[in-house]
Design a protein around this motif. Structure first.
Motif, PDB file in Angstrom:
ATOM      1  N   LEU A 185       0.879  -1.170   0.000  1.00 54.73           N
ATOM      2  CA  LEU A 185       0.000   0.000   0.000  1.00 54.73           C
ATOM      3  C   LEU A 185       0.914   1.216   0.000  1.00 54.73           C
ATOM      4  N   ARG A 186       0.603   2.190  -0.847  1.00 55.96           N
ATOM      5  CA  ARG A 186       1.387   3.430  -0.852  1.00 55.96           C
ATOM      6  C   ARG A 186       0.447   4.606  -0.594  1.00 55.96           C
ATOM      7  N   PRO A 187       0.168   4.876   0.713  1.00 54.08           N
ATOM      8  CA  PRO A 187      -0.693   6.024   1.008  1.00 54.08           C
ATOM      9  C   PRO A 187       0.099   7.328   0.868  1.00 54.08           C
ATOM     10  N   GLN A 188      -0.618   8.400   0.575  1.00 55.31           N
ATOM     11  CA  GLN A 188       0.008   9.714   0.705  1.00 55.31           C
ATOM     12  C   GLN A 188      -0.041  10.065   2.189  1.00 55.31           C
ATOM     13  N   GLY A 189       0.678  11.115   2.605  1.00 52.64           N
ATOM     14  CA  GLY A 189       0.657  11.484   4.017  1.00 52.64           C
ATOM     15  C   GLY A 189      -0.782  11.679   4.511  1.00 52.64           C
ATOM     16  N   MET A 190      -1.130  10.993   5.590  1.00 55.58           N
ATOM     17  CA  MET A 190      -2.476  11.138   6.153  1.00 55.58           C
ATOM     18  C   MET A 190      -2.380  12.090   7.339  1.00 55.58           C
ATOM     19  N   MET A 233      -7.343   4.074   3.991  1.00 51.76           N
ATOM     20  CA  MET A 233      -6.166   3.209   3.794  1.00 51.76           C
ATOM     21  C   MET A 233      -6.440   1.821   4.383  1.00 51.76           C
ATOM     22  N   ALA A 234      -7.035   1.791   5.581  1.00 50.10           N
ATOM     23  CA  ALA A 234      -7.268   0.516   6.265  1.00 50.10           C
ATOM     24  C   ALA A 234      -8.327  -0.315   5.546  1.00 50.10           C
ATOM     25  N   ASP A 235      -9.345   0.344   4.975  1.00 54.70           N
ATOM     26  CA  ASP A 235     -10.361  -0.386   4.214  1.00 54.70           C
ATOM     27  C   ASP A 235      -9.715  -1.050   2.993  1.00 54.70           C
ATOM     28  N   MET A 236      -8.784  -0.341   2.356  1.00 55.75           N
ATOM     29  CA  MET A 236      -8.078  -0.939   1.214  1.00 55.75           C
ATOM     30  C   MET A 236      -7.225  -2.110   1.685  1.00 55.75           C
ATOM     31  N   SER A 242      -7.749  -9.780   1.615  1.00 59.14           N
ATOM     32  CA  SER A 242      -8.819 -10.782   1.481  1.00 59.14           C
ATOM     33  C   SER A 242      -8.689 -11.584   0.188  1.00 59.14           C
ATOM     34  N   ASP A 243      -9.421 -12.687   0.133  1.00 57.68           N
ATOM     35  CA  ASP A 243      -9.407 -13.524  -1.071  1.00 57.68           C
ATOM     36  C   ASP A 243     -10.051 -12.815  -2.254  1.00 57.68           C
ATOM     37  N   LYS A 244     -10.807 -11.742  -1.982  1.00 57.60           N
ATOM     38  CA  LYS A 244     -11.419 -10.959  -3.074  1.00 57.60           C
ATOM     39  C   LYS A 244     -10.341 -10.302  -3.937  1.00 57.60           C
ATOM     40  N   ALA A 245      -9.124 -10.130  -3.377  1.00 62.26           N
ATOM     41  CA  ALA A 245      -8.029  -9.500  -4.135  1.00 62.26           C
ATOM     42  C   ALA A 245      -7.091 -10.551  -4.716  1.00 62.26           C
ATOM     43  N   SER A 246      -7.627 -11.736  -4.976  1.00 62.99           N
ATOM     44  CA  SER A 246      -6.762 -12.836  -5.454  1.00 62.99           C
ATOM     45  C   SER A 246      -6.094 -12.511  -6.789  1.00 62.99           C
ATOM     46  N   GLY A 247      -6.607 -11.494  -7.487  1.00 62.90           N
ATOM     47  CA  GLY A 247      -5.999 -11.112  -8.765  1.00 62.90           C
ATOM     48  C   GLY A 247      -4.848 -10.131  -8.621  1.00 62.90           C
ATOM     49  N   MET A 248      -4.505  -9.757  -7.384  1.00 63.55           N
ATOM     50  CA  MET A 248      -3.466  -8.732  -7.179  1.00 63.55           C
ATOM     51  C   MET A 248      -2.272  -9.305  -6.434  1.00 63.55           C
ATOM     52  N   VAL A 253      -0.430  -0.667  -4.191  1.00 62.18           N
ATOM     53  CA  VAL A 253      -1.630   0.107  -4.511  1.00 62.18           C
ATOM     54  C   VAL A 253      -1.364   1.595  -4.283  1.00 62.18           C
ATOM     55  N   ASN A 254      -1.656   2.359  -5.305  1.00 63.77           N
ATOM     56  CA  ASN A 254      -1.426   3.807  -5.275  1.00 63.77           C
ATOM     57  C   ASN A 254      -2.636   4.493  -4.625  1.00 63.77           C
ATOM     58  N   LEU A 255      -2.439   4.989  -3.392  1.00 67.27           N
ATOM     59  CA  LEU A 255      -3.552   5.612  -2.651  1.00 67.27           C
ATOM     60  C   LEU A 255      -3.388   7.130  -2.598  1.00 67.27           C
TER      61      LEU A 255
END
Ligand SMILES: NC(=O)c1ccc[n+]([C@@H]2O[C@H](COP(=O)([O-])OP(=O)(O)OC[C@H]3O[C@@H](n4cnc5c(N)ncnc54)[C@H](OP(=O)(O)O)[C@@H]3O)[C@@H](O)[C@H]2O)c1
Length: 262
Positions: A185-190, A233-236, A242-248, A253-255
């Motif tokens: 995960l690549r968040p910008q400064g929060m 960020m945490a929801d991502m 999860s297994d829903k992201a089995s394609g990644m 991830v660019n946040l």
């Protein structure tokens, strides 16, 4: 319940990102094993999760100490039977004074590079050894925008973050054939985090602005004209774990809400 019964280990769980991810993983059904270099903030995070009805245990683990990480993972496997998710969210303190690269000494330059690459390598390698027999698992990393864009006054921080993203890809190339995804995960400064409050303050002072003005400037560069939140960020993180992201796998991830092109 996207993470129902998944066993998740979080490193740096007493920090802003670690706590936010723990708070999001728990209601998604994960069994949490929270760790940090100092026990007190991790215990607070675990209490928080348990009070909200989740499952969490706290342990003191220095994510740079191979034996400590190994021993802890073994104890998790002994108790929970497996390790499904390894999430490293450690962060070393911001330097109090931002030094230009031409004036920076070698030790200061090397510190973030050595710390982040070593910790990410160790926690990933040791988790993978528990995941390989199950042919399943997700290893997660966190980086920041200097991985991909020229940023002044971050010392070795940019090379460190770029190295972690490269490690994320390389681990995936080796582990994905064995059923283990590696994603970042690549968040910008929060701005709600202490780290970013402090960092914005420093940059604002150096540019003759208030922290609020500096915040507005950075937010104006996003497509949404606002900076993302810890909750987003945490929801991502929940989805990616999860297994829903089995394609990644093998990617970060660019946040940054459009402020940094892919
Ligand atoms: N905050 C943001 O908006 C943001 C955005 C993008 C990327 N990031 C990156 O995400 C990471 C975490 O950020 P954060 O805001 O959550 O930082 P934070 O609030 O400072 O938390 C970092 C945590 O890591 C722990 N830690 C440090 N070294 C450790 C070690 N060797 N073993 C175990 N735990 C260790 C710290 O514990 P102690 O305090 O006890 O040392 C602290 O609890 C950093 O790399 C940061 O650059 C943050």
């Amino acid at each position: 319940m996207m993470l129902k019964d998944k066993v998740a280990v979080i490193y740096g769980a007493g920090g802003a990102i670690g706590i936010a991810v723990a708070r999001a993983f728990a209601p998604a059904g994960a069994k949490l094993f929270l760790t940090g270099r100092h026990l007190a903030p991790v215990e607070v995070a675990a209490q928080d999760v348990v009070s909200a009805g989740g499952s969490a245990e706290a342990a003191e683990v220095d994510a740079l100490d191979e034996q400590a990480v190994d021993k802890h993972l073994q104890s998790v496997t002994d108790k929970a039977g497996r390790v499904d998710i390894s999430f490293n969210a450690i962060g070393i303190p911001n330097p109090k004074i931002r030094v230009p690269l031409v004036e920076l000494d070698v030790e200061q330059f090397s510190l973030p590079i050595t710390t982040y690459t070593t910790s990410y390598f160790l926690t990933a390698r040791l988790a993978a050894r528990h995941m390989i027999p199950n042919k399943s698992g997700v290893i997660m990393t966190v980086t920041s925008t200097p991985s991909r864009t020229g940023t002044p006054l971050v010392g070795g921080g940019g090379p460190a973050m770029a190295a972690v993203e490269a490690l994320t890809r390389d681990l995936s190339a080796e582990l994905a054939p064995q059923g283990i995804r590696v994603v970042g995960l690549r968040p910008q400064g929060m701005p709600e985090t202490a780290r970013i409050k402090e960092s914005f303050e420093l940059y604002a002072k150096a540019s003759g602005m208030t922290r609020e003005q500096f915040h507005e400037l950075i937010a104006s560069r996003t497509h949404t004209r606002r900076l993302s939140t810890l909750e987003e960020m945490a929801d991502m993180a929940v989805f990616m774990a999860s297994d829903k992201a089995s394609g990644m796998t093998g990617t970060t991830v660019n946040l940054t809400m459009g402020s940094l092109d892919d």
